[in-house]
Design a protein around this motif. Structure first.
Motif, short mmCIF file in Angstrom:
data_model
loop_
_atom_site.label_atom_id
_atom_site.label_comp_id
_atom_site.label_asym_id
_atom_site.label_seq_id
_atom_site.Cartn_x
_atom_site.Cartn_y
_atom_site.Cartn_z
N SER A 108 -0.57 25.25 8.95
CA SER A 108 0.27 24.91 7.81
C SER A 108 1.55 24.20 8.26
CB SER A 108 0.63 26.18 7.04
OG SER A 108 1.49 25.90 5.97
N SER A 109 2.17 24.70 9.31
CA SER A 109 3.41 24.09 9.81
C SER A 109 3.17 22.68 10.33
CB SER A 109 4.00 24.95 10.92
OG SER A 109 4.32 26.22 10.47
N LEU A 110 2.15 22.54 11.16
CA LEU A 110 1.88 21.23 11.75
C LEU A 110 1.47 20.21 10.70
CD1 LEU A 110 0.04 22.35 15.01
CD2 LEU A 110 2.44 21.72 14.74
N LEU A 111 0.64 20.63 9.75
CA LEU A 111 0.23 19.71 8.69
C LEU A 111 1.41 19.37 7.78
CD1 LEU A 111 -2.09 18.08 7.51
CD2 LEU A 111 -2.62 20.04 6.05
N GLY A 112 2.27 20.34 7.51
CA GLY A 112 3.45 20.07 6.69
C GLY A 112 4.40 19.09 7.35
N ILE A 113 4.58 19.22 8.65
CA ILE A 113 5.43 18.28 9.39
C ILE A 113 4.80 16.88 9.36
CG2 ILE A 113 6.24 17.65 11.70
CD1 ILE A 113 6.60 20.70 12.20
N VAL A 131 0.82 -1.22 0.00
CA VAL A 131 0.00 0.00 0.00
C VAL A 131 0.85 1.27 0.00
CG1 VAL A 131 -1.95 -1.13 1.10
CG2 VAL A 131 -0.24 0.01 2.51
N TRP A 132 2.16 1.13 -0.10
CA TRP A 132 3.02 2.31 0.02
C TRP A 132 2.71 3.40 -1.01
CZ3 TRP A 132 6.29 4.42 -3.50
CH2 TRP A 132 6.68 3.62 -4.57
N PRO A 133 2.32 3.09 -2.27
CA PRO A 133 2.00 4.21 -3.18
C PRO A 133 0.79 5.03 -2.71
CG PRO A 133 2.41 2.21 -4.44
CD PRO A 133 2.31 1.80 -3.00
N GLY A 134 -0.20 4.37 -2.13
CA GLY A 134 -1.35 5.09 -1.62
C GLY A 134 -0.98 5.97 -0.43
N VAL A 135 -0.13 5.46 0.44
CA VAL A 135 0.33 6.24 1.59
C VAL A 135 1.14 7.45 1.10
CG1 VAL A 135 1.72 6.19 3.69
CG2 VAL A 135 0.30 4.22 3.09
N ALA A 182 0.75 8.97 -1.77
CA ALA A 182 -0.20 9.91 -2.35
C ALA A 182 -0.90 10.72 -1.26
CB ALA A 182 -1.23 9.17 -3.20
N VAL A 183 -1.26 10.08 -0.16
CA VAL A 183 -1.88 10.80 0.95
C VAL A 183 -0.90 11.83 1.52
CG1 VAL A 183 -2.74 10.55 3.31
CG2 VAL A 183 -3.51 8.97 1.54
N GLY A 184 0.35 11.44 1.68
CA GLY A 184 1.35 12.37 2.20
C GLY A 184 1.56 13.57 1.30
N VAL A 185 1.64 13.33 0.00
CA VAL A 185 1.81 14.43 -0.95
C VAL A 185 0.58 15.34 -0.94
CG1 VAL A 185 2.04 14.99 -3.40
CG2 VAL A 185 3.49 13.22 -2.38
N ALA A 186 -0.61 14.74 -0.88
CA ALA A 186 -1.84 15.54 -0.83
C ALA A 186 -1.87 16.41 0.43
CB ALA A 186 -3.06 14.63 -0.88
N LEU A 187 -1.45 15.86 1.56
CA LEU A 187 -1.40 16.65 2.79
C LEU A 187 -0.38 17.77 2.69
CD1 LEU A 187 -1.65 13.83 5.48
CD2 LEU A 187 -3.40 15.51 4.87
N ALA A 188 0.75 17.50 2.06
CA ALA A 188 1.78 18.53 1.88
C ALA A 188 1.25 19.66 1.00
CB ALA A 188 3.05 17.93 1.28
N VAL A 189 0.58 19.31 -0.08
CA VAL A 189 0.01 20.34 -0.95
C VAL A 189 -1.07 21.12 -0.20
CG1 VAL A 189 -1.37 20.69 -3.06
CG2 VAL A 189 0.58 19.12 -3.09
N LEU A 190 -1.90 20.43 0.57
CA LEU A 190 -2.92 21.11 1.34
C LEU A 190 -2.31 22.10 2.33
CD1 LEU A 190 -5.91 21.43 2.16
CD2 LEU A 190 -5.56 19.52 3.74
N SER A 191 -1.18 21.72 2.92
CA SER A 191 -0.54 22.62 3.89
C SER A 191 -0.10 23.94 3.26
CB SER A 191 0.66 21.92 4.55
OG SER A 191 1.77 21.88 3.69
N LEU A 192 0.13 23.93 1.95
CA LEU A 192 0.53 25.15 1.26
C LEU A 192 -0.59 26.18 1.20
CD1 LEU A 192 2.45 23.57 -1.76
CD2 LEU A 192 3.45 24.67 0.26
N PHE A 193 -1.82 25.72 1.30
CA PHE A 193 -2.96 26.60 1.12
C PHE A 193 -3.66 26.98 2.42
CE2 PHE A 193 -2.36 24.40 -2.90
CZ PHE A 193 -2.31 25.47 -3.77
N VAL A 245 4.40 11.27 6.91
CA VAL A 245 3.64 10.28 6.14
C VAL A 245 4.42 9.90 4.88
CG1 VAL A 245 1.51 9.90 4.82
CG2 VAL A 245 1.42 10.97 7.07
N ILE A 246 5.01 10.88 4.21
CA ILE A 246 5.81 10.59 3.02
C ILE A 246 7.00 9.71 3.40
CG2 ILE A 246 7.33 11.63 1.28
CD1 ILE A 246 5.34 14.04 1.28
N TRP A 247 7.68 10.04 4.49
CA TRP A 247 8.79 9.21 4.96
C TRP A 247 8.30 7.80 5.26
CZ3 TRP A 247 8.63 7.06 9.86
CH2 TRP A 247 9.72 6.27 10.18
N GLY A 248 7.16 7.68 5.93
CA GLY A 248 6.63 6.37 6.28
C GLY A 248 6.31 5.52 5.07
N SER A 249 5.84 6.16 4.00
CA SER A 249 5.54 5.39 2.79
C SER A 249 6.81 4.78 2.20
CB SER A 249 4.86 6.27 1.75
OG SER A 249 5.76 7.20 1.19
#
Length: 97
Positions: A58-63, A34-38, A40-51, A68-72
């Motif tokens: 933004s800081s807490l969500l980016g961290i 399931v690592w590609p899905g994880v 994708a969730v991490g990247v989506a959260l990172a993009v969301l933190s930008l907005f 999550v990206i590292w975990g994947s």
């Protein structure tokens, strides 16, 4: 005094520590496939933190997103550690899953 960096650092320490646990549990219960899905969730959260308008949100969500990206990327090596016998395998999960 400015406690912003200290608070963010402590949050990061907590999130990284929690990351070790969820990577192990996710591999045990679901598998490393399931690592590609994880990721994708991490990247989506990172993009969301930008907005997010709030510095703190933004800081807490980016961290959290970085963790999550590292975990994947740690899920396949965790599966290898399970195969080597360093961590227990889930006896109820099929081998091909």
């Amino acid at each position: 005094m400015n406690f912003t960096g200290l608070i963010l650092g402590l949050f990061m320490l907590f999130v990284i520590g929690f990351g070790f646990v969820w990577v192990i549990k996710l591999e045990y219960h679901i598998g490393a496939h399931v690592w590609p899905g994880v990721l994708a969730v991490g990247v989506a959260l990172a993009v969301l933190s930008l907005f997010l308008p709030s510095f703190w949100a933004s800081s807490l969500l980016g961290i959290f997103a970085g963790s999550v990206i590292w975990g994947s990327t740690e899920l396949p090596p965790q599966a290898e550690r399970v195969a080597q016998g360093l961590f227990p395998a889930n006896p109820k999960r099929r081998k091909n899953a």
